[in-house]
Design an enzyme around this catalytic site. Structure first.
Site, PDB file in Angstrom:
ATOM      1  N   ASN A 180       1.589   4.258   0.441  1.00 48.17           N
ATOM      2  CA  ASN A 180       1.477   3.948   1.524  1.00 48.17           C
ATOM      3  C   ASN A 180       2.672   4.230   2.655  1.00 48.17           C
ATOM      4  O   ASN A 180       2.582   3.991   4.182  1.00 48.17           O
ATOM      5  CB  ASN A 180       1.186   2.179   2.361  1.00 48.17           C
ATOM      6  CG  ASN A 180       0.193   2.119   1.857  1.00 48.17           C
ATOM      7  OD1 ASN A 180      -1.124   2.729   1.167  1.00 48.17           O
ATOM      8  ND2 ASN A 180      -0.456   0.873   1.917  1.00 48.17           N
TER       9      ASN A 180
ATOM     10  N   GLU B 260      -3.645  10.091   3.251  1.00 52.23           N
ATOM     11  CA  GLU B 260      -5.414   9.267   3.125  1.00 52.23           C
ATOM     12  C   GLU B 260      -5.299   8.894   4.551  1.00 52.23           C
ATOM     13  O   GLU B 260      -5.990   8.616   5.456  1.00 52.23           O
ATOM     14  CB  GLU B 260      -4.666   8.122   2.189  1.00 52.23           C
ATOM     15  CG  GLU B 260      -5.969   6.905   2.295  1.00 52.23           C
ATOM     16  CD  GLU B 260      -5.475   5.287   1.227  1.00 52.23           C
ATOM     17  OE1 GLU B 260      -5.927   5.137   0.958  1.00 52.23           O
ATOM     18  OE2 GLU B 260      -4.491   4.812   2.251  1.00 52.23           O
TER      19      GLU B 260
ATOM     20  N   TRP C 253      -5.392 -11.945  -3.545  1.00 51.34           N
ATOM     21  CA  TRP C 253      -5.737 -10.157  -3.285  1.00 51.34           C
ATOM     22  C   TRP C 253      -3.554 -10.131  -4.094  1.00 51.34           C
ATOM     23  O   TRP C 253      -3.978  -8.718  -4.560  1.00 51.34           O
ATOM     24  CB  TRP C 253      -5.711  -9.943  -2.236  1.00 51.34           C
ATOM     25  CG  TRP C 253      -4.887  -8.646  -0.980  1.00 51.34           C
ATOM     26  CD1 TRP C 253      -5.689  -7.275  -1.498  1.00 51.34           C
ATOM     27  CD2 TRP C 253      -3.492  -8.336  -0.964  1.00 51.34           C
ATOM     28  NE1 TRP C 253      -4.473  -6.345  -1.181  1.00 51.34           N
ATOM     29  CE2 TRP C 253      -3.626  -7.103  -1.302  1.00 51.34           C
ATOM     30  CE3 TRP C 253      -2.571  -8.802  -0.624  1.00 51.34           C
ATOM     31  CZ2 TRP C 253      -2.288  -6.597  -0.865  1.00 51.34           C
ATOM     32  CZ3 TRP C 253      -1.578  -8.668  -0.157  1.00 51.34           C
ATOM     33  CH2 TRP C 253      -1.078  -7.367  -0.173  1.00 51.34           C
TER      34      TRP C 253
ATOM     35  N   ARG D  86     -10.500  -7.698   2.715  1.00 47.04           N
ATOM     36  CA  ARG D  86     -10.318  -7.123   1.609  1.00 47.04           C
ATOM     37  C   ARG D  86     -11.976  -7.170   0.988  1.00 47.04           C
ATOM     38  O   ARG D  86     -12.237  -8.490   1.339  1.00 47.04           O
ATOM     39  CB  ARG D  86      -9.754  -7.325   1.008  1.00 47.04           C
ATOM     40  CG  ARG D  86      -7.974  -6.699   0.508  1.00 47.04           C
ATOM     41  CD  ARG D  86      -7.694  -5.238   1.547  1.00 47.04           C
ATOM     42  NE  ARG D  86      -6.266  -5.026   0.976  1.00 47.04           N
ATOM     43  CZ  ARG D  86      -5.837  -4.773   2.129  1.00 47.04           C
ATOM     44  NH1 ARG D  86      -6.854  -5.122   2.951  1.00 47.04           N
ATOM     45  NH2 ARG D  86      -4.673  -4.869   2.227  1.00 47.04           N
TER      46      ARG D  86
ATOM     47  N   ASP E  97     -10.916   4.425  -6.883  1.00 45.95           N
ATOM     48  CA  ASP E  97     -10.034   3.616  -5.801  1.00 45.95           C
ATOM     49  C   ASP E  97     -10.354   2.123  -6.412  1.00 45.95           C
ATOM     50  O   ASP E  97      -8.637   1.233  -6.207  1.00 45.95           O
ATOM     51  CB  ASP E  97     -10.865   3.792  -4.916  1.00 45.95           C
ATOM     52  CG  ASP E  97      -9.997   2.553  -3.292  1.00 45.95           C
ATOM     53  OD1 ASP E  97      -8.516   3.244  -3.389  1.00 45.95           O
ATOM     54  OD2 ASP E  97     -10.262   2.179  -2.661  1.00 45.95           O
TER      55      ASP E  97
ATOM     56  N   HIS F 192       5.229  -5.574   3.471  1.00 45.52           N
ATOM     57  CA  HIS F 192       3.882  -5.079   3.554  1.00 45.52           C
ATOM     58  C   HIS F 192       3.125  -5.066   5.009  1.00 45.52           C
ATOM     59  O   HIS F 192       4.583  -5.119   6.325  1.00 45.52           O
ATOM     60  CB  HIS F 192       2.230  -5.742   2.483  1.00 45.52           C
ATOM     61  CG  HIS F 192       1.660  -5.001   2.607  1.00 45.52           C
ATOM     62  ND1 HIS F 192      -0.038  -5.249   3.117  1.00 45.52           N
ATOM     63  CD2 HIS F 192       0.751  -4.304   1.364  1.00 45.52           C
ATOM     64  CE1 HIS F 192      -0.509  -4.213   3.208  1.00 45.52           C
ATOM     65  NE2 HIS F 192      -0.463  -3.667   1.979  1.00 45.52           N
TER      66      HIS F 192
ATOM     67  N   SER G 115       5.533  -0.228  -1.421  1.00 44.54           N
ATOM     68  CA  SER G 115       6.072   0.414  -2.684  1.00 44.54           C
ATOM     69  C   SER G 115       7.003   1.303  -2.346  1.00 44.54           C
ATOM     70  O   SER G 115       7.852   1.512  -3.042  1.00 44.54           O
ATOM     71  CB  SER G 115       4.689   1.034  -3.632  1.00 44.54           C
ATOM     72  OG  SER G 115       4.100   2.048  -3.090  1.00 44.54           O
TER      73      SER G 115
HETATM   74  C1  FAD Z   1      -2.633  -6.236  -3.556  1.00 42.19           C
HETATM   75  C2  FAD Z   1      -1.502  -5.459  -3.187  1.00 42.19           C
HETATM   76  C3  FAD Z   1      -2.053  -3.517  -2.543  1.00 42.19           C
HETATM   77  C4  FAD Z   1      -1.111  -3.328  -2.534  1.00 42.19           C
HETATM   78  N1  FAD Z   1      -0.817  -1.644  -2.498  1.00 42.19           N
HETATM   79  C5  FAD Z   1      -0.285  -1.105  -1.930  1.00 42.19           C
HETATM   80  C6  FAD Z   1      -0.536   0.145  -1.815  1.00 42.19           C
HETATM   81  O1  FAD Z   1      -1.519   1.061  -2.131  1.00 42.19           O
HETATM   82  N2  FAD Z   1       0.851   1.218  -1.114  1.00 42.19           N
HETATM   83  C7  FAD Z   1       1.969   1.139  -1.287  1.00 42.19           C
HETATM   84  O2  FAD Z   1       2.204   1.921  -0.848  1.00 42.19           O
HETATM   85  N3  FAD Z   1       1.985  -0.305  -1.275  1.00 42.19           N
HETATM   86  C8  FAD Z   1       1.622  -0.869  -1.233  1.00 42.19           C
HETATM   87  N4  FAD Z   1       1.561  -2.451  -1.996  1.00 42.19           N
HETATM   88  C9  FAD Z   1       2.887  -2.870  -1.800  1.00 42.19           C
HETATM   89  C10 FAD Z   1       3.819  -2.787  -2.957  1.00 42.19           C
HETATM   90  O3  FAD Z   1       2.703  -3.495  -3.478  1.00 42.19           O
HETATM   91  C11 FAD Z   1       4.865  -3.866  -2.652  1.00 42.19           C
HETATM   92  O4  FAD Z   1       5.720  -3.260  -1.208  1.00 42.19           O
HETATM   93  C12 FAD Z   1       6.083  -3.802  -3.247  1.00 42.19           C
HETATM   94  O5  FAD Z   1       5.602  -3.807  -5.120  1.00 42.19           O
HETATM   95  C13 FAD Z   1       7.261  -5.017  -3.322  1.00 42.19           C
HETATM   96  O6  FAD Z   1       8.093  -4.862  -4.009  1.00 42.19           O
HETATM   97  P1  FAD Z   1       9.037  -6.095  -4.922  1.00 42.19           P
HETATM   98  O7  FAD Z   1       9.780  -5.402  -5.411  1.00 42.19           O
HETATM   99  O8  FAD Z   1       9.248  -6.759  -2.903  1.00 42.19           O
HETATM  100  O9  FAD Z   1       8.334  -6.918  -5.318  1.00 42.19           O
HETATM  101  P2  FAD Z   1       6.637  -6.546  -6.545  1.00 42.19           P
HETATM  102  O10 FAD Z   1       6.930  -5.090  -7.161  1.00 42.19           O
HETATM  103  O11 FAD Z   1       5.996  -7.687  -6.638  1.00 42.19           O
HETATM  104  O12 FAD Z   1       8.356  -7.453  -7.665  1.00 42.19           O
HETATM  105  C14 FAD Z   1       8.904  -8.176  -7.624  1.00 42.19           C
HETATM  106  C15 FAD Z   1       8.887  -8.421  -9.419  1.00 42.19           C
HETATM  107  O13 FAD Z   1      10.029  -9.836  -9.593  1.00 42.19           O
HETATM  108  C16 FAD Z   1       9.741 -10.604 -10.761  1.00 42.19           C
HETATM  109  N5  FAD Z   1       9.242 -11.897 -10.051  1.00 42.19           N
HETATM  110  C17 FAD Z   1       9.350 -12.726  -9.884  1.00 42.19           C
HETATM  111  N6  FAD Z   1       9.716 -14.047 -10.170  1.00 42.19           N
HETATM  112  C18 FAD Z   1      10.801 -13.987 -10.735  1.00 42.19           C
HETATM  113  C19 FAD Z   1      11.279 -14.510 -11.204  1.00 42.19           C
HETATM  114  N7  FAD Z   1      11.343 -15.849 -11.595  1.00 42.19           N
HETATM  115  N8  FAD Z   1      12.220 -14.569 -12.379  1.00 42.19           N
HETATM  116  C20 FAD Z   1      12.399 -12.478 -12.822  1.00 42.19           C
HETATM  117  N9  FAD Z   1      11.599 -12.436 -11.609  1.00 42.19           N
HETATM  118  C21 FAD Z   1      11.016 -12.421 -10.920  1.00 42.19           C
HETATM  119  C22 FAD Z   1       7.855  -9.912 -10.995  1.00 42.19           C
HETATM  120  O14 FAD Z   1       7.707 -10.241 -12.348  1.00 42.19           O
HETATM  121  C23 FAD Z   1       8.379  -8.293 -10.590  1.00 42.19           C
HETATM  122  O15 FAD Z   1       8.776  -7.769 -11.910  1.00 42.19           O
HETATM  123  C24 FAD Z   1       0.630  -3.473  -2.298  1.00 42.19           C
HETATM  124  C25 FAD Z   1       0.681  -4.624  -2.506  1.00 42.19           C
HETATM  125  C26 FAD Z   1      -0.045  -5.693  -3.212  1.00 42.19           C
HETATM  126  C27 FAD Z   1      -0.039  -6.871  -3.397  1.00 42.19           C
END
Ligand code: FAD
Length: 627
Positions: free
Chosen positions: A62, A126, A218, A249, A352, A389, A435
């Site tokens: 994204n 997209e 979601w 959604r 998708d 997000h 992501s």
């Molecule tokens: C439904 C959905 C759809 C999305 N669609 C898109 C898309 O199409 N394109 C795009 O680019 N982005 C998309 N995103 C956004 C993207 O997924 C997030 O921006 C990204 O994953 C955020 O990264 P993060 O590391 O903060 O969290 P995450 O990737 O969620 O990672 C969090 C990590 O922390 C770990 N964790 C949690 N609690 C603990 C704990 N207490 N102890 C140890 N480990 C822990 C989890 O196991 C996980 O591995 C989407 C998100 C969602 C929810």
């Protein structure tokens, strides 16, 4: 106390979490750590190949700015995020991520991610910022790179270890404690710097899916507010805790709509009100200047649909059949090409979902729904905390060193607690990183944390007596179960404890009814927030009585406690901000208008580590010069 072994792990950098931002941090930090002879340790509650929000895969990246091809500039991205967040964003952080994110995407491709290309070899977009991918294995690819980097630098990875609390030496973070979700092991990680990348929070609010569908949401169920809890418990300042995200959604299975709106150019309508984006356009005037920019901010798009449902004009529908027909119409004079295109569109529609929300495909099949023949119901989900997000909640972190930002105290992405960095959903006011941007931000923080260790890192001073107290507190739920569960015929009903599911229902009821959840039409007020906080106080008292019958339930207990912290920060921030700025996410019914004169500012908060007292404050908005 439960007789669990204490395992002490010494490291230089500790990365809590193994999702997108943490994998970015690990990949970059390990590279620099190897050069400096430092150790990087990563800990995740799950197995990082399939952990976090991208566990199931995604169908689009994204955030891609396209700087090398002159498609956009990082400044363009600032303008986009500024509008989408109704004027409240950390432009220094948004800029920093935007100028680095493309190189992260290029790394993804190098590591094996299939990004769609057109006949000229250009990425298929997209939308303006989004790239289409074959993303079923997106997380596996990104995790593999992180694992390789850590292994090459002689670091360690701990999977299925749930991080609970930070270890502090005054205002400095010196590690973390947690427990194995499989073995009788309590972990003590001692570190010179720590990165919190444990995602956002789901199930703080009661989900629409209750009863047989409970748990479906979601936002994936794995993230329970651990980042917010961890940084708050470290005494770090937080920001935008009021800015939750409510996506619209596909109803009940929460399938993505991005491809429909952006790629298929589909319309959303209500059953009796027509195209609410057209019919209710005049309402956008009330939210200018943001209501008049393109793209219209996500919360305002939600809001227009909500106005229809409030008036009983629903259900809302995605016009999938119309969109497919419109695209295929270009081939109407060539029956063979028309048939081929229809087949292609149909398979893209299903793919998708199969890429990232398989349950939606199952629901379509179960409801005999063919997207090319019949439109499909959409709805506003329950609120989530996902600062990466379109929400914005997270820690208040230091800006990049080379920008004239006023929010700067040394190292990029360091929180106000020394040596503690926050990334992804864990860092606030820098939404729309998604992501790719979360990974890029992780890389920025990983490099900065190693720099901090090289320049200022000292052997962590950990008070082991304090650790023993934390161990007793964290394992207490097991003791309560052991001691009292045989006192009643049904062990779930007991005057001496509360089981995690009951506790969760109570939290969700408070949030739903008082803090503007689905049941209250996303509306709240000063009085409702105050009553909600009163009930939250009682819930917090009862949290000390949570019981767990096994490892899994112990994790559930601590997930709940972490959610409570996120919930309280949220209610307090909504209560403090006396205006409505994000209708469609929440509505302060007693302050129904946006009030730029008083509230065009960040709302920040802290929770005193010793007394538990909350402090709310305003922080000025800084805009990037010339943008
Ligand atoms: C439904 C959905 C759809 C999305 N669609 C898109 C898309 O199409 N394109 C795009 O680019 N982005 C998309 N995103 C956004 C993207 O997924 C997030 O921006 C990204 O994953 C955020 O990264 P993060 O590391 O903060 O969290 P995450 O990737 O969620 O990672 C969090 C990590 O922390 C770990 N964790 C949690 N609690 C603990 C704990 N207490 N102890 C140890 N480990 C822990 C989890 O196991 C996980 O591995 C989407 C998100 C969602 C929810």
């Amino acid at each position: 106390m439960a007789n669990w072994e204490t395992v002490v792990v010494n490291t230089d950098l500790l990365i809590c979490g193994g999702g997108f931002s943490a994998c970015g941090a690990a990949t970059e930090a390990a590279y620099w750590a190897k050069k400096k002879g430092l150790k990087v340790t990563l800990v995740d509650k799950a197995a990082i190949d399939r952990s976090g929000a991208v566990a199931m895969g995604l169908s689009a990246i994204n955030q891609y700015v396209g700087i090398r091809d002159g498609e956009n500039t990082a400044e363009d991205y600032i303008r986009y995020v500024r509008s989408d967040l109704m004027g409240i964003s950390r432009e220094d952080l948004v800029y920093n991520i935007a100028r680095h994110v493309d190189s992260t995407v290029h790394l993804f491709e190098k590591w094996g991610l299939k990004i769609w290309k057109d006949e000229k070899g250009k990425y298929v977009h997209e939308g303006r910022w989004q790239l289409m991918i074959n993303g079923e294995s997106y997380k596996v690819i990104i995790a593999e790179a992180a694992k390789n980097a850590i292994a090459a630098a002689g670091g360690e990875i701990f999977e299925r270890v749930f991080i609970v609390d930070p270890l502090m030496d005054g205002n400095k973070c010196v590690g973390a404690v947690g427990f194995s979700t499989r073995e009788n092991k309590f972990y003590v990680f001692k570190a010179k710097a720590v990165i919190a990348g444990m995602g956002g929070a789901v199930h703080v609010f009661r989900p629409r899916s209750v009863g047989e569908g409970f748990g479906r949401s979601w936002y994936p169920p794995f993230n329970s507010g651990s980042s917010a809890y961890f940084t708050l418990k470290a005494g770090a300042e937080m920001t935008c805790q009021e800015v939750r995200f409510i996506p619209v959604r596909f109803k009940d299975a929460y399938g993505p709509v991005g491809a429909w709106f952006l790629l298929f150019k589909s319309r959303a309508i209500s059953a009796s009100g027509g195209d609410y984006m057209v019919v209710r356009k005049a309402e956008l005037e009330n939210w200018k200047p943001y209501g008049l920019v393109k793209p219209i901010p996500a919360n305002l798009r939600n809001y227009l649909g909500m106005l229809d449902t409030e008036q009983g004009l629903g259900p809302l529908y995605m016009e999938t059949d119309e969109a497919i027909r419109n695209i295929a119409a270009q081939y109407k004079d060539d029956p063979k090409a028309f048939k081929k295109k229809m087949k292609e569109l149909e398979s893209e529609a299903w793919e998708d979902f199969l890429d990232m929300t398989i349950s939606q495909a199952i629901l379509w099949a179960a409801q005999n729904l063919k997207p090319e023949e019949k439109h499909s119901e959409i709805a506003a989900c329950e609120p989530y905390f996902i600062g990466s997000h379109s929400g914005a909640s997270g820690a208040w972190v230091s800006g990049p060193e080379d920008l004239p930002t006023p929010y700067k105290w040394g190292y990029a992405n360091m929180t106000t607690a020394e040596a503690l960095f926050a990334v992804g959903d864990g860092s606030g006011a820098s939404s729309h990183k998604f992501s790719s941007g979360s990974h890029a931000e992780g890389r920025i923080a990983g490099k900065a944390a190693i720099k901090y260790i090289v320049e200022k890192g000292k052997e962590p001073k950990v008070d082991m007596a304090e650790v023993e107290k934390l161990k007793a507190k964290i394992l207490l739920p097991l003791d309560l179960w052991e001691k009292h569960s045989k006192e009643t015929t049904d062990p779930e009903i007991n005057t001496n404890y509360i089981v995690p599911r009951q506790f969760l229902h109570r939290l969700q009821k408070i949030m739903d009814e008082y803090a503007g959840g689905v049941i209250s039409g996303f509306k709240t007020s000063k009085a409702l927030c105050e009553r909600g906080l009163e009930l939250m106080g009682m819930l917090k008292e009862d949290s000390a009585k949570s019981a767990a019958r096994n490892h899994h339930e112990l994790m559930r207990v601590w997930e709940n406690n972490q959610r409570v912290m996120q919930a309280e920060a949220h209610i307090r921030s909504i209560h403090f901000r006396e205006e409505t700025r994000w209708p469609g996410y929440y509505f302060r019914a007693d302050k129904p208008k946006m009030d730029d004169a008083n509230w065009k500012c960040f709302v920040n908060c802290t929770c005193d580590r010793k007394t538990g007292e909350w402090k709310m404050m305003k922080k000025d908005i800084w805009t990037m010069p010339g943008v």
